[in-house]
Write a protein that holds these residues in place. Sequence first.
Motif, PDB file in Angstrom:
ATOM      1  N   TYR A 121       0.845  -1.204   0.000  1.00 40.20           N
ATOM      2  CA  TYR A 121       0.000   0.000   0.000  1.00 40.20           C
ATOM      3  C   TYR A 121       0.878   1.251   0.000  1.00 40.20           C
ATOM      4  O   TYR A 121       0.652   2.181  -0.785  1.00 40.20           O
ATOM      5  N   ILE A 122       1.887   1.264   0.841  1.00 39.03           N
ATOM      6  CA  ILE A 122       2.790   2.415   0.936  1.00 39.03           C
ATOM      7  C   ILE A 122       3.526   2.622  -0.388  1.00 39.03           C
ATOM      8  O   ILE A 122       3.681   3.749  -0.862  1.00 39.03           O
ATOM      9  N   ARG A 123       3.957   1.523  -1.004  1.00 41.65           N
ATOM     10  CA  ARG A 123       4.651   1.611  -2.296  1.00 41.65           C
ATOM     11  C   ARG A 123       3.741   2.207  -3.369  1.00 41.65           C
ATOM     12  O   ARG A 123       4.125   3.123  -4.096  1.00 41.65           O
ATOM     13  N   ILE A 124       2.516   1.708  -3.452  1.00 41.86           N
ATOM     14  CA  ILE A 124       1.575   2.194  -4.466  1.00 41.86           C
ATOM     15  C   ILE A 124       1.202   3.648  -4.198  1.00 41.86           C
ATOM     16  O   ILE A 124       1.056   4.445  -5.128  1.00 41.86           O
ATOM     17  N   GLN A 125       1.084   4.006  -2.931  1.00 36.67           N
ATOM     18  CA  GLN A 125       0.781   5.389  -2.573  1.00 36.67           C
ATOM     19  C   GLN A 125       1.893   6.327  -3.070  1.00 36.67           C
ATOM     20  O   GLN A 125       1.621   7.404  -3.593  1.00 36.67           O
ATOM     21  N   GLY A 126       3.136   5.893  -2.920  1.00 37.98           N
ATOM     22  CA  GLY A 126       4.264   6.679  -3.417  1.00 37.98           C
ATOM     23  C   GLY A 126       4.227   6.799  -4.933  1.00 37.98           C
ATOM     24  O   GLY A 126       4.480   7.874  -5.493  1.00 37.98           O
ATOM     25  N   ASP A 127       3.906   5.691  -5.599  1.00 39.66           N
ATOM     26  CA  ASP A 127       3.787   5.713  -7.061  1.00 39.66           C
ATOM     27  C   ASP A 127       2.681   6.674  -7.499  1.00 39.66           C
ATOM     28  O   ASP A 127       2.835   7.407  -8.473  1.00 39.66           O
ATOM     29  N   LEU A 128       1.580   6.653  -6.767  1.00 40.19           N
ATOM     30  CA  LEU A 128       0.452   7.521  -7.079  1.00 40.19           C
ATOM     31  C   LEU A 128       0.856   8.990  -6.967  1.00 40.19           C
ATOM     32  O   LEU A 128       0.534   9.802  -7.838  1.00 40.19           O
ATOM     33  N   GLU A 129       1.608   9.315  -5.929  1.00 40.95           N
ATOM     34  CA  GLU A 129       2.056  10.695  -5.743  1.00 40.95           C
ATOM     35  C   GLU A 129       2.966  11.128  -6.894  1.00 40.95           C
ATOM     36  O   GLU A 129       2.865  12.258  -7.379  1.00 40.95           O
ATOM     37  N   LYS A 130       3.841  10.224  -7.329  1.00 35.23           N
ATOM     38  CA  LYS A 130       4.725  10.539  -8.456  1.00 35.23           C
ATOM     39  C   LYS A 130       3.929  10.741  -9.741  1.00 35.23           C
ATOM     40  O   LYS A 130       4.191  11.664 -10.512  1.00 35.23           O
ATOM     41  N   LEU A 131       2.958   9.847  -9.980  1.00 35.74           N
ATOM     42  CA  LEU A 131       2.110   9.977 -11.160  1.00 35.74           C
ATOM     43  C   LEU A 131       1.342  11.295 -11.149  1.00 35.74           C
ATOM     44  O   LEU A 131       1.253  11.982 -12.170  1.00 35.74           O
ATOM     45  N   ASP A 132       0.798  11.625  -9.992  1.00 33.29           N
ATOM     46  CA  ASP A 132       0.021  12.853  -9.851  1.00 33.29           C
ATOM     47  C   ASP A 132       0.900  14.074 -10.118  1.00 33.29           C
ATOM     48  O   ASP A 132       0.500  14.995 -10.822  1.00 33.29           O
ATOM     49  N   ALA A 133       2.097  14.075  -9.574  1.00 34.08           N
ATOM     50  CA  ALA A 133       3.020  15.195  -9.759  1.00 34.08           C
ATOM     51  C   ALA A 133       3.431  15.339 -11.220  1.00 34.08           C
ATOM     52  O   ALA A 133       3.658  16.452 -11.705  1.00 34.08           O
ATOM     53  N   ALA A 134       3.505  14.209 -11.927  1.00 31.18           N
ATOM     54  CA  ALA A 134       3.906  14.233 -13.329  1.00 31.18           C
ATOM     55  C   ALA A 134       2.713  14.433 -14.263  1.00 31.18           C
ATOM     56  O   ALA A 134       2.867  14.466 -15.483  1.00 31.18           O
ATOM     57  N   GLY A 135       1.529  14.548 -13.687  1.00 27.99           N
ATOM     58  CA  GLY A 135       0.330  14.749 -14.491  1.00 27.99           C
ATOM     59  C   GLY A 135      -0.185  13.476 -15.134  1.00 27.99           C
ATOM     60  O   GLY A 135      -0.952  13.520 -16.091  1.00 27.99           O
ATOM     61  N   GLY A 136       0.204  12.334 -14.573  1.00 26.68           N
ATOM     62  CA  GLY A 136      -0.228  11.050 -15.121  1.00 26.68           C
ATOM     63  C   GLY A 136      -1.621  10.665 -14.652  1.00 26.68           C
ATOM     64  O   GLY A 136      -2.235  11.323 -13.820  1.00 26.68           O
ATOM     65  N   ASN A 137      -2.105   9.558 -15.184  1.00 32.37           N
ATOM     66  CA  ASN A 137      -3.421   9.046 -14.831  1.00 32.37           C
ATOM     67  C   ASN A 137      -3.308   8.260 -13.520  1.00 32.37           C
ATOM     68  O   ASN A 137      -2.640   7.227 -13.458  1.00 32.37           O
ATOM     69  N   VAL A 138      -3.985   8.739 -12.497  1.00 28.80           N
ATOM     70  CA  VAL A 138      -3.891   8.116 -11.174  1.00 28.80           C
ATOM     71  C   VAL A 138      -5.083   7.219 -10.854  1.00 28.80           C
ATOM     72  O   VAL A 138      -5.122   6.596  -9.795  1.00 28.80           O
ATOM     73  N   GLU A 139      -6.023   7.118 -11.764  1.00 32.50           N
ATOM     74  CA  GLU A 139      -7.261   6.374 -11.506  1.00 32.50           C
ATOM     75  C   GLU A 139      -7.001   4.914 -11.143  1.00 32.50           C
ATOM     76  O   GLU A 139      -7.573   4.391 -10.181  1.00 32.50           O
ATOM     77  N   ASN A 140      -6.126   4.238 -11.886  1.00 32.90           N
ATOM     78  CA  ASN A 140      -5.846   2.827 -11.632  1.00 32.90           C
ATOM     79  C   ASN A 140      -5.211   2.624 -10.253  1.00 32.90           C
ATOM     80  O   ASN A 140      -5.574   1.705  -9.513  1.00 32.90           O
ATOM     81  N   ALA A 141      -4.264   3.481  -9.917  1.00 32.01           N
ATOM     82  CA  ALA A 141      -3.599   3.378  -8.613  1.00 32.01           C
ATOM     83  C   ALA A 141      -4.595   3.631  -7.487  1.00 32.01           C
ATOM     84  O   ALA A 141      -4.554   2.964  -6.447  1.00 32.01           O
ATOM     85  N   GLU A 142      -5.498   4.578  -7.685  1.00 33.42           N
ATOM     86  CA  GLU A 142      -6.514   4.862  -6.662  1.00 33.42           C
ATOM     87  C   GLU A 142      -7.431   3.668  -6.459  1.00 33.42           C
ATOM     88  O   GLU A 142      -7.805   3.339  -5.335  1.00 33.42           O
ATOM     89  N   LYS A 143      -7.793   2.988  -7.552  1.00 33.63           N
ATOM     90  CA  LYS A 143      -8.631   1.791  -7.455  1.00 33.63           C
ATOM     91  C   LYS A 143      -7.902   0.689  -6.687  1.00 33.63           C
ATOM     92  O   LYS A 143      -8.498   0.002  -5.859  1.00 33.63           O
TER      93      LYS A 143
END
Length: 60
Positions: A17-39
């Motif tokens: 969970y912590i790893r995916i949360q970090g990935d989500l933050e990176k995606l969000d900062a880069a303007g990527g699609n975070v929908e899959n990570a949020e799911k």
Amino acid sequence: MTKQEIRDEIAFLKSDYIRIQGDLEKLDAAGGNVENAEKQLAQMEDQLKDLKQQLAKAPE
């Protein structure tokens, strides 16, 4: 499942969970699609909830 197996599974899910949360933050900062990570995080939260209930009911 024994209590220890449930605790081990909870620990594994928490670290994932912590790893995916970090990935989500990176995606969000880069303007990527975070929908899959949020799911994924929502599914993991449900799994953790279920495991915690199992842990409370499991015999010693």
